[in-house]
Write a protein that holds these residues in place. Structure first.
Motif, mmCIF file in Angstrom:
data_model
loop_
_atom_site.group_PDB
_atom_site.id
_atom_site.type_symbol
_atom_site.label_atom_id
_atom_site.label_comp_id
_atom_site.label_asym_id
_atom_site.label_seq_id
_atom_site.Cartn_x
_atom_site.Cartn_y
_atom_site.Cartn_z
ATOM 1 N N ASP B 216 0.856 -1.188 0.000
ATOM 2 C CA ASP B 216 0.000 0.000 0.000
ATOM 3 C C ASP B 216 0.896 1.242 0.000
ATOM 4 N N LEU B 217 0.672 2.120 -0.977
ATOM 5 C CA LEU B 217 1.523 3.309 -1.077
ATOM 6 C C LEU B 217 1.513 4.123 0.208
ATOM 7 N N ASP B 218 0.365 4.216 0.866
ATOM 8 C CA ASP B 218 0.302 5.017 2.091
ATOM 9 C C ASP B 218 1.096 4.383 3.226
ATOM 10 N N VAL B 219 1.177 3.065 3.237
ATOM 11 C CA VAL B 219 2.022 2.390 4.233
ATOM 12 C C VAL B 219 3.490 2.734 3.971
ATOM 13 N N LEU B 220 3.879 2.750 2.700
ATOM 14 C CA LEU B 220 5.259 3.130 2.370
ATOM 15 C C LEU B 220 5.546 4.571 2.767
ATOM 16 N N GLN B 221 4.577 5.445 2.540
ATOM 17 C CA GLN B 221 4.785 6.852 2.913
ATOM 18 C C GLN B 221 4.932 6.992 4.421
ATOM 19 N N GLU B 222 4.115 6.213 5.149
ATOM 20 C CA GLU B 222 4.189 6.302 6.608
ATOM 21 C C GLU B 222 5.518 5.737 7.102
ATOM 22 N N GLY B 223 5.995 4.663 6.475
ATOM 23 C CA GLY B 223 7.297 4.105 6.850
ATOM 24 C C GLY B 223 8.398 5.129 6.630
ATOM 25 N N SER B 224 8.325 5.806 5.526
ATOM 26 C CA SER B 224 9.319 6.829 5.218
ATOM 27 C C SER B 224 9.259 7.966 6.235
ATOM 28 N N GLY B 266 8.851 -9.129 -12.327
ATOM 29 C CA GLY B 266 10.222 -8.628 -12.411
ATOM 30 C C GLY B 266 10.478 -7.398 -11.552
ATOM 31 N N ALA B 267 9.417 -6.750 -11.075
ATOM 32 C CA ALA B 267 9.605 -5.546 -10.260
ATOM 33 C C ALA B 267 10.009 -5.921 -8.842
ATOM 34 N N ASP B 268 10.652 -5.000 -8.146
ATOM 35 C CA ASP B 268 11.026 -5.264 -6.754
ATOM 36 C C ASP B 268 9.792 -5.292 -5.846
ATOM 37 N N HIS B 269 8.821 -4.413 -6.138
ATOM 38 C CA HIS B 269 7.592 -4.369 -5.339
ATOM 39 C C HIS B 269 6.425 -3.988 -6.234
ATOM 40 N N ARG B 270 5.271 -4.489 -5.884
ATOM 41 C CA ARG B 270 4.036 -4.110 -6.585
ATOM 42 C C ARG B 270 3.234 -3.229 -5.654
ATOM 43 N N VAL B 271 3.082 -1.979 -6.006
ATOM 44 C CA VAL B 271 2.536 -0.984 -5.081
ATOM 45 C C VAL B 271 1.183 -0.483 -5.574
ATOM 46 N N ALA B 272 0.203 -0.491 -4.696
ATOM 47 C CA ALA B 272 -1.133 0.019 -5.032
ATOM 48 C C ALA B 272 -1.380 1.363 -4.367
ATOM 49 N N VAL B 273 -1.921 2.305 -5.137
ATOM 50 C CA VAL B 273 -2.499 3.490 -4.519
ATOM 51 C C VAL B 273 -3.788 3.020 -3.861
ATOM 52 N N PRO B 274 -3.961 3.212 -2.552
ATOM 53 C CA PRO B 274 -5.160 2.684 -1.899
ATOM 54 C C PRO B 274 -6.426 3.361 -2.413
ATOM 55 N N ILE B 275 -7.481 2.590 -2.523
ATOM 56 C CA ILE B 275 -8.795 3.152 -2.859
ATOM 57 C C ILE B 275 -9.608 3.137 -1.572
ATOM 58 N N TYR B 276 -9.874 4.322 -1.016
ATOM 59 C CA TYR B 276 -10.572 4.397 0.261
ATOM 60 C C TYR B 276 -12.082 4.402 0.077
ATOM 61 N N GLY B 277 -12.533 4.829 -1.103
ATOM 62 C CA GLY B 277 -13.973 4.869 -1.344
ATOM 63 C C GLY B 277 -14.397 3.657 -2.147
ATOM 64 N N ARG B 278 -15.348 3.857 -3.065
ATOM 65 C CA ARG B 278 -15.894 2.720 -3.790
ATOM 66 C C ARG B 278 -15.532 2.747 -5.267
#
Lengths: 302, 302
Positions: B216-224, B266-278
């Motif tokens: 989750d991209l937001d998890v990565l941002q929070e880790g950073s 082949g990518a190091d990570h597969r990252v999703a922009v979270p969808i908070y709505g529907r």
């Protein structure tokens, strides 16, 4: 009678029939206003309209879809479009009839004639929204749809279009929302002054997205992260700084002119998405996405 | 001779002249490939092309603009388009001639015939980029332009289009970049395998933007943010987690299909922009903006 999802009547075959023309006229604003109806086109948009229709049907609330026209091929491929509880029976039409009804050059096999789905400002506010997107003089239907879709993605609670913005029921705007129009409360034709006053009365901060704004969105995000992760070190945040984790309404302006000066002055803060490279600006849909996601992240993590 | 910014020759008046037709043909890919040239249209795009041309001229590097056609009205309004050091003299044309040259229904008074500006992969990598956007099978010219513009806004160091992506010199793609095509190094027609190998050799992490990604991209941002603001509490970040502040290349895929499975693997990570709505998804241009800004913020603050 059990809903079998398969229409009993034979297909409509005459693209020049009055009923076909009446549907086609909904591509134009005068007919939409006169009839209080608009078009949702294509399987994805219609599926979301059906889901809302069905949920409202179950709740005894006003339903959404009045008529559903579909080609046999589309119904074969998307059988679910005939299977929602409480939906009107799909009416089969030929490709020619669907093309005559459609506003697009590439109709996608299904059209729903929908009642307007917008809600009054008061009803939206009564739901105590924490994140709202407000469009002020957004004129391009594609941009309006993109902003609504971004608001849905970011989990915003509501979207408002002021009276000087594009008609969200314009078929191109509806298409650009990719179904999000049926996902969250939308207020249209709102009086901007009333919107701002009402938001403030409820303690919702008003942030104007403004390329020339004096507040940097990334500074706000860092302030929010600091309050969350290292509150003891939060000495840099000036009093009165915008706090992204607080209930917030974002104002997004016209594609070319941005927000009017009076609106910028009336907002609590004027916030710029920083440009780190040499681009002159971001388009309004892109800027809106970045702003709404920044708020969503701060609100969810705090 | 001093550049006065005003053309000496009389305006070109014949929209059917061979020279006009030759310019118009650059709207098509075969002519572009044959001539190694493309069109920049409208004052903003041409201004950015002129700025690059002038900078290269001063540095003794290959110049950008070969011919510049402009209406008298446009030159009156945008006098700067004749005043860049080392530029070719503007050639006056009538509105009819400009319309015959242009790929758009609403030409904006000026067209520059430009040499290709892309750079070899090796040259781009030699500049030690820390943030790169890679388009894999992006097919819509508008999306490609939007991603390039977003990369420029976020301060990315380079953009790569693999060989299966749209031609960036397509006039609609050029227009969608709003001048950003002339701002940062762009590699086109790149072999994806070679790109991935080369990035890795230089220690650049490869993140695949993928709506179904497990990160989750937001998890990565929070880790950073945690590593930056509260390193002592950084107990939650698993070893091997993507670190947004590290040198990064983002892969963005096709509008409908996303990235191919082989690329995702082949990518190091597969990252999703979270969808908070529907909403079901974000469009690729929007997702790219959110991802690139997340990296830009982490890199700049860390």
């Amino acid at each position: 009678m059990t809903n079998t999802g398969r229409p009993a009547a034979p297909p409509m075959t005459n693209p020049r029939a009055d009923r076909v023309k009446e549907v086609a006229r909904l591509a134009g604003r005068p007919a939409r206003l006169r009839q209080g109806r608009f078009l949702a086109e294509g399987p994805q948009s219609v599926r979301e309209a059906l889901a809302l229709h069905s949920a409202r049907h179950a709740a005894g609330e006003p339903e959404v879809i009045e008529e559903l026209f579909i080609t046999e091929e589309c119904l074969d491929r998307h059988a679910e479009l005939g299977l929602f509880e409480g939906q009107p029976a799909p009416r089969l039409v030929t490709e020619e009839v669907l093309a005559a009804m459609s506003s697009t050059v590439t109709p996608q096999g299904v059209i729903a004639v929908c009642s307007f789905v917008d809600v009054p400002l008061e009803a939206m506010l009564a739901s105590e929204p924490r994140l709202v997107a407000v469009m002020v003089e957004v004129r391009d239907p594609g941009n309006a749809g993109t902003i609504l879709r971004a608001a849905d993605s970011a989990g915003a609670d509501a979207v408002v279009l002021t009276s000087s913005s594009v008609d969200l029921y314009n078929p191109k705007a509806v298409r650009s929302t990719v179904g999000s129009l049926f996902h969250l409360p939308v207020v249209i034709g709102a009086d901007l002054e009333l919107v701002l006053t009402s938001l403030r009365e409820r303690g919702i901060a008003v942030l104007a997205a403004d390329g020339h704004g004096d507040v940097d969105l990334d500074v706000l995000q860092e302030g929010s992260a600091r309050r969350r992760l290292a509150p003891a070190t939060d000495v840099d945040s000036p009093a009165g700084e915008a706090q992204l984790e607080a209930p917030t309404a974002w104002l997004f302006g016209n594609e070319a002119q941005g927000l009017p000066d009076a609106v910028l002055k009336g907002a609590d803060h004027r916030v710029a998405v920083p440009i780190y490279g040499r681009a002159e600006s971001l388009n309004v849909g892109t800027a809106a996405t970045v702003c709404l996601y920044a708020s969503a992240r701060a609100q969810r993590l705090s």
